[in-house]
Design a protein around this motif. Structure first.
Motif, PDB file in Angstrom:
ATOM      1  N   TYR A 125       0.960  -0.937   0.252  1.00 48.78           N
ATOM      2  CA  TYR A 125      -0.089   0.023  -0.407  1.00 48.78           C
ATOM      3  C   TYR A 125       0.809   1.212  -0.453  1.00 48.78           C
ATOM      4  O   TYR A 125       2.224   1.276   0.507  1.00 48.78           O
ATOM      5  CB  TYR A 125      -1.038  -0.285   0.775  1.00 48.78           C
ATOM      6  CG  TYR A 125      -1.750  -0.852   1.045  1.00 48.78           C
ATOM      7  CD1 TYR A 125      -2.959  -0.691   1.307  1.00 48.78           C
ATOM      8  CD2 TYR A 125      -1.623  -1.895   2.008  1.00 48.78           C
ATOM      9  CE1 TYR A 125      -3.564  -2.436   0.902  1.00 48.78           C
ATOM     10  CE2 TYR A 125      -2.457  -3.950   2.132  1.00 48.78           C
ATOM     11  CZ  TYR A 125      -3.478  -3.182   1.446  1.00 48.78           C
ATOM     12  OH  TYR A 125      -4.507  -4.404   1.430  1.00 48.78           O
ATOM     13  N   LYS A 127       0.431   5.784  -0.280  1.00 49.85           N
ATOM     14  CA  LYS A 127      -0.355   7.088   0.635  1.00 49.85           C
ATOM     15  C   LYS A 127       0.686   7.965  -0.998  1.00 49.85           C
ATOM     16  O   LYS A 127       0.061   8.921  -0.595  1.00 49.85           O
ATOM     17  CB  LYS A 127      -0.308   7.634   1.214  1.00 49.85           C
ATOM     18  CG  LYS A 127      -0.953   6.697   2.982  1.00 49.85           C
ATOM     19  CD  LYS A 127      -2.382   7.156   2.851  1.00 49.85           C
ATOM     20  CE  LYS A 127      -3.417   6.364   3.551  1.00 49.85           C
ATOM     21  NZ  LYS A 127      -3.145   6.821   5.175  1.00 49.85           N
ATOM     22  N   PRO A 196       0.937   1.417   9.954  1.00 49.49           N
ATOM     23  CA  PRO A 196      -0.479   2.181   9.331  1.00 49.49           C
ATOM     24  C   PRO A 196       0.432   3.314   9.788  1.00 49.49           C
ATOM     25  O   PRO A 196      -0.094   4.747   8.855  1.00 49.49           O
ATOM     26  CB  PRO A 196      -1.997   1.757  10.145  1.00 49.49           C
ATOM     27  CG  PRO A 196      -1.267   0.660  10.400  1.00 49.49           C
ATOM     28  CD  PRO A 196       0.228  -0.303  10.617  1.00 49.49           C
ATOM     29  N   THR A 197       0.332   4.017  10.722  1.00 52.94           N
ATOM     30  CA  THR A 197       0.782   5.440  11.036  1.00 52.94           C
ATOM     31  C   THR A 197       2.965   6.245  10.647  1.00 52.94           C
ATOM     32  O   THR A 197       2.229   7.254  10.446  1.00 52.94           O
ATOM     33  CB  THR A 197       0.965   5.722  12.553  1.00 52.94           C
ATOM     34  OG1 THR A 197       2.380   4.789  13.506  1.00 52.94           O
ATOM     35  CG2 THR A 197      -0.297   5.393  13.577  1.00 52.94           C
ATOM     36  N   LEU A 199       3.029   5.132   7.376  1.00 57.89           N
ATOM     37  CA  LEU A 199       2.464   4.961   5.714  1.00 57.89           C
ATOM     38  C   LEU A 199       3.261   6.449   5.237  1.00 57.89           C
ATOM     39  O   LEU A 199       3.900   6.084   4.052  1.00 57.89           O
ATOM     40  CB  LEU A 199       1.256   4.831   5.148  1.00 57.89           C
ATOM     41  CG  LEU A 199       1.292   4.110   4.142  1.00 57.89           C
ATOM     42  CD1 LEU A 199       2.174   2.816   3.380  1.00 57.89           C
ATOM     43  CD2 LEU A 199       0.050   4.029   3.700  1.00 57.89           C
ATOM     44  N   ILE A 207       1.281  -4.423   4.556  1.00 62.07           N
ATOM     45  CA  ILE A 207       0.844  -3.561   5.918  1.00 62.07           C
ATOM     46  C   ILE A 207      -0.193  -4.683   5.983  1.00 62.07           C
ATOM     47  O   ILE A 207      -0.925  -5.262   4.891  1.00 62.07           O
ATOM     48  CB  ILE A 207      -0.439  -2.467   5.873  1.00 62.07           C
ATOM     49  CG1 ILE A 207       0.750  -1.588   5.918  1.00 62.07           C
ATOM     50  CG2 ILE A 207      -1.301  -2.261   6.974  1.00 62.07           C
ATOM     51  CD1 ILE A 207      -0.394  -0.091   5.228  1.00 62.07           C
ATOM     52  N   PHE A 211      -4.495  -4.612  10.318  1.00 63.26           N
ATOM     53  CA  PHE A 211      -3.614  -2.899  10.124  1.00 63.26           C
ATOM     54  C   PHE A 211      -3.959  -2.261   9.041  1.00 63.26           C
ATOM     55  O   PHE A 211      -4.272  -0.887   8.989  1.00 63.26           O
ATOM     56  CB  PHE A 211      -2.115  -2.705  10.694  1.00 63.26           C
ATOM     57  CG  PHE A 211      -3.238  -3.789  12.239  1.00 63.26           C
ATOM     58  CD1 PHE A 211      -2.643  -3.117  13.314  1.00 63.26           C
ATOM     59  CD2 PHE A 211      -1.279  -5.019  11.741  1.00 63.26           C
ATOM     60  CE1 PHE A 211      -3.067  -4.056  14.215  1.00 63.26           C
ATOM     61  CE2 PHE A 211      -0.967  -5.762  13.271  1.00 63.26           C
ATOM     62  CZ  PHE A 211      -1.788  -5.004  14.426  1.00 63.26           C
ATOM     63  N   VAL A 212      -4.803  -2.386   7.762  1.00 64.49           N
ATOM     64  CA  VAL A 212      -5.064  -2.453   6.711  1.00 64.49           C
ATOM     65  C   VAL A 212      -6.587  -0.879   7.202  1.00 64.49           C
ATOM     66  O   VAL A 212      -5.488   0.630   6.823  1.00 64.49           O
ATOM     67  CB  VAL A 212      -5.430  -3.124   5.549  1.00 64.49           C
ATOM     68  CG1 VAL A 212      -6.205  -2.044   4.477  1.00 64.49           C
ATOM     69  CG2 VAL A 212      -4.547  -3.734   5.057  1.00 64.49           C
ATOM     70  N   ASP A 214      -6.855   0.512   9.625  1.00 66.60           N
ATOM     71  CA  ASP A 214      -5.627   1.400  10.982  1.00 66.60           C
ATOM     72  C   ASP A 214      -5.787   2.177  10.071  1.00 66.60           C
ATOM     73  O   ASP A 214      -4.808   3.552  10.093  1.00 66.60           O
ATOM     74  CB  ASP A 214      -5.253   0.412  11.396  1.00 66.60           C
ATOM     75  CG  ASP A 214      -5.777   0.078  12.485  1.00 66.60           C
ATOM     76  OD1 ASP A 214      -6.714   0.182  12.678  1.00 66.60           O
ATOM     77  OD2 ASP A 214      -5.286  -0.805  13.313  1.00 66.60           O
ATOM     78  N   ALA A 215      -4.781   1.879   8.399  1.00 71.99           N
ATOM     79  CA  ALA A 215      -4.195   3.464   7.898  1.00 71.99           C
ATOM     80  C   ALA A 215      -5.123   3.734   7.055  1.00 71.99           C
ATOM     81  O   ALA A 215      -4.539   4.829   5.961  1.00 71.99           O
ATOM     82  CB  ALA A 215      -3.777   2.505   6.659  1.00 71.99           C
TER      83      ALA A 215
END
Length: 303
Positions: A125, A127, A196-197, A199, A207, A211-212, A214-215
């Motif tokens: 993943y 961002k 996640p935090t 990313l 991920i 926890f997906v 959470d992201a």
């Protein structure tokens, strides 16, 4: 994946006549024993993600069969196995076979797989980028720091052309196996729950499915993922685990059967996975054969 492990997995898969369907259609117990033989006992099951929709459905379905289930929620993967080994739980369901095998070898414990639930593809993943091709040379990709998920993550990255592994890639690969000179990106291991935090600070990350959300992402956002239907992915089937002395417990095996066959549980599993989970049925005996092979390979890798 070693040739020995792949061969053993293929044999186990054929022997078990693996069924992939939304509702399992074989009994995991095979004993015909009364599941309420431990009358009045509450079965404590450790999970990561108690709020996932399959779990309330599972508790309700077990209750209909006369079995009281108490879900014990954990915030990280490191906790449920020690809790089970120490007798604080009766079962847990959060891990795949490779993770369990590595725990057993490292800790000297003997937890056993007693039933399968599903295989979940592992995804990459981002961002910052909308495709694998957009990830720049020299970019940074985070992977889980626990051994079993790290190896699988590296195989995903290699399949995507982002890294090259010196060994060619196995279920035991780690970041030391990355050929940095021949790889497009730098790999950074992080605790799975913290990825996640983190990313936004990296170009992309593998991920774990728990926890997906959470992201702030969905499973459909994955840039790429592994193929859960491939035979080499069988060590990553998620399982119910019990202490070795309880691997034939009829109540626990009945709970596996309930999970695999109850329509509401399976619908919840499908919803929780965003339709990516592949419900899978393997017998306890065949799961334990695969587990034994993985544990043997882990021990050989250590020596």
């Amino acid at each position: 994946m070693s040739r020995k492990l792949t061969t053993a997995l293929a044999a186990a898969t054929a022997a078990a006549a693996l069924i992939v369907s939304l509702v399992g259609c074989s009994s995991a117990s095979g004993t015909g024993s009364d599941p309420t033989s431990e009358s009045g006992k509450t079965v404590k099951v450790g999970v990561v993600g108690k709020s996932d929709p399959q779990w309330p459905a599972f508790v309700a379905a077990a209750k209909k069969e006369g079995i009281t289930v108490e879900l014990v929620d954990f915030g990280s993967y490191e906790q449920p196995n020690p809790a089970l080994a120490e007798g604080e739980l009766d079962l847990n369901e959060f891990q795949h076979i490779v993770y369990l095998a590595q725990y057993n070898v490292k800790s000297g414990k003997d937890l056993q797989a007693i039933g399968s639930t599903a295989i979940y593809p592992l995804g990459l993943y981002s961002k910052k980028h909308k495709s694998v091709k957009e990830i720049p040379s020299g970019g940074t990709v985070a992977v889980p720091d626990d051994a079993s998920n790290q190896a699988r993550a590296l195989l995903v990255l290699q399949s995507a052309g982002l890294v090259k592994l010196k060994s060619g890639g196995t279920a035991l690969s780690d970041v030391a196996d990355v050929d940095t000179a021949a790889s497009k990106v730098k790999v950074t291991p992080l605790e799975a729950a913290l990825i996640p935090t983190s990313l936004p600070d990296v170009d992309a990350a593998i991920i774990n499915n728990d926890f997906v959300k959470d992201a702030g992402l969905t499973f459909a956002d994955a840039l790429t993922q592994d193929d859960a239907k491939d035979a080499s992915a069988q060590p990553y089937v998620n399982i119910f685990a019990a202490r070795a002395k309880d691997k034939d417990n009829p109540t626990y095996l009945k709970l596996v059967e309930i999970f695999q066959k109850d329509p509401a549980v399976q619908a919840g599993l499908k919803k929780a996975s965003g339709d990516i989970g592949i419900p899978t049925v393997l017998s306890a005996a065949d799961l334990q054969k695969v587990q034994a092979t993985v544990e043997s390979d882990v021990k050989a890798h250590k020596n």
